[in-house]
Write an enzyme that holds these catalytic residues in place. Sequence first.
Site, mmCIF file in Angstrom:
data_model
loop_
_atom_site.group_PDB
_atom_site.id
_atom_site.type_symbol
_atom_site.label_atom_id
_atom_site.label_comp_id
_atom_site.label_asym_id
_atom_site.label_seq_id
_atom_site.Cartn_x
_atom_site.Cartn_y
_atom_site.Cartn_z
ATOM 1 N N SER A 229 -12.493 5.391 20.616
ATOM 2 C CA SER A 229 -13.696 4.647 21.004
ATOM 3 C C SER A 229 -14.816 4.876 19.994
ATOM 4 O O SER A 229 -14.593 4.683 18.808
ATOM 5 C CB SER A 229 -14.086 5.037 22.421
ATOM 6 O OG SER A 229 -14.838 4.006 23.013
ATOM 7 N N HIS A 359 -8.830 2.468 28.818
ATOM 8 C CA HIS A 359 -9.454 2.823 27.532
ATOM 9 C C HIS A 359 -9.222 4.306 27.226
ATOM 10 O O HIS A 359 -9.518 5.167 28.067
ATOM 11 C CB HIS A 359 -10.951 2.510 27.623
ATOM 12 C CG HIS A 359 -11.705 2.673 26.342
ATOM 13 N ND1 HIS A 359 -11.200 2.329 25.113
ATOM 14 C CD2 HIS A 359 -12.968 3.115 26.114
ATOM 15 C CE1 HIS A 359 -12.111 2.565 24.182
ATOM 16 N NE2 HIS A 359 -13.199 3.047 24.761
HETATM 17 C C1 MCU Z 1 -15.517 1.293 21.989
HETATM 18 O O1 MCU Z 1 -16.521 2.253 21.748
HETATM 19 C C2 MCU Z 1 -17.689 2.315 22.523
HETATM 20 C C3 MCU Z 1 -18.362 0.969 22.675
HETATM 21 O O2 MCU Z 1 -18.681 0.436 21.398
HETATM 22 C C4 MCU Z 1 -19.620 1.125 23.503
HETATM 23 O O3 MCU Z 1 -20.221 -0.145 23.752
HETATM 24 C C5 MCU Z 1 -19.351 1.810 24.808
HETATM 25 O O4 MCU Z 1 -20.588 2.100 25.440
HETATM 26 O O5 MCU Z 1 -18.698 3.031 24.575
HETATM 27 C C6 MCU Z 1 -17.455 2.929 23.909
HETATM 28 C C7 MCU Z 1 -16.974 4.352 23.902
HETATM 29 O O6 MCU Z 1 -17.286 5.103 23.001
HETATM 30 O O7 MCU Z 1 -16.341 4.761 25.011
HETATM 31 C C8 MCU Z 1 -15.999 6.125 25.128
#
Ligand code: MCU
Length: 432
Positions: A229, A359
């Site tokens: 992420s 996720h």
């Molecule tokens: C996918 O990574 C991020 C995303 O860009 C954000 O919008 C969200 O708030 O958090 C994601 C993440 O890091 O999840 C752990």
Amino acid sequence: AAVAVTGAVTVVARTAIAEAAAVESVVAADSVVAAASVEDEGADCAVSVPGSFASNSRLPDPFVRLNGSRITSKADWRCRRAETRELAERFVYGDKPAKPASVSGTVSSSSISVSVSQGGRSSSFSASVQLPSGSGPFPAVVVLGGFGADTAAIRAAGAAVINYDPYAVGREGTPRNNKQGAFYSIYGATSSTGLLMAWAWGVSRIIDVIEQSGGNILRADATGVTGCSRFGKGAFVVGVFDQRIALTMPIESGTAGVPILRGVPGEGAQSLSSAYGEQPWFGDAFGSYTGNPNNLPVDTHQMVGMVAPRGLFIMDNPHIANLGPRSASVAALGGAEVYKALGAGENITYWSDVSDGTHCANRAEWRTPLQQNIQKFLLKTGNAAGAMRISSRAAGNLSQWRDWQTPTLSDGPTNPPTGNPTVTPPTTPPTT
Ligand code: MCU
């Protein structure tokens, strides 16, 4: 026979040096050429960036120099890569300063400490270490942020895990004019460099310390990086900007990570302005492009290309449109053209063919390719070919995104040598 199957140039050199190790060299040939001994092999290239660029709705040609000429040899890639790096820093992530005047620290079987000073400012941070079983020195995978990466599988494969807290180096939740963390203690709270690049700088300093440690516990020439992420964005940027990283493994990175910034229309990915505003991940200069990415002279397929010929294993999730998996597949396919041109097409894997939509889930599908990548690029005991395992749920189409074709680059010695033994060009070019 060996010469025909793998990286011919390196096989010639290695077997000349150690005939007895010929079999090992053959197996390891791709990975031997893969990582460099320095952070930036193109640091001496002269790069002159034009004052303006034409808008381009397709992906910029990775092989065209800023002066408009196209590269023709593999050796030309070194300075074309340096141009790409400059564009990526200037327009997308912000500047990554070179190694500071002083970097010191220690490596033990349970932790790494890093102390940095330059220009009268100093800062420090540390990371915990978990060794695999067996006797070292071990390769290591830097895990950003502590979730989403299969650390058990990493250690079972024979690599150590370095638990790196990116927030110690670049905090989230700060305004752009008051950035905090070990990077900004040195370069200033108003530095225009974004968090992803600050995190990457921190990993480079960890590698500096491993290099200086004498290599009894961890090997300096066998470092990988991963994270999921926002830490997948970070892992990607770490690998793009340090050529000592032998294996880069971003997981479900989303916008500001692997997906093309131009973005597959209608996909539903996090918008550039959303990502730019959520955290100072991108560099400040990117703020001028969130509404018009066609004005960017660079896109993430070129960041993928900057990782070439080193190991790259991109893990993605086709079930969450917000992550931009179609856009990520286009970046991987576009960047894979650089790998192919360099004769390293088997060193990249993109894998979004997974069943669980959660996720950052721990996924059974990735365990085998993860361990194969570690064996190939870190342990140098394997030679499994990379693959494009793109889910039909989220498959992008590169042909819609490019108006350039991939050149056949002539062979020749890497310029300058990568720190590997002196290279002798093969008399016959490899057929693959
Ligand atoms: C996918 O990574 C991020 C995303 O860009 C954000 O919008 C969200 O708030 O958090 C994601 C993440 O890091 O999840 C752990």
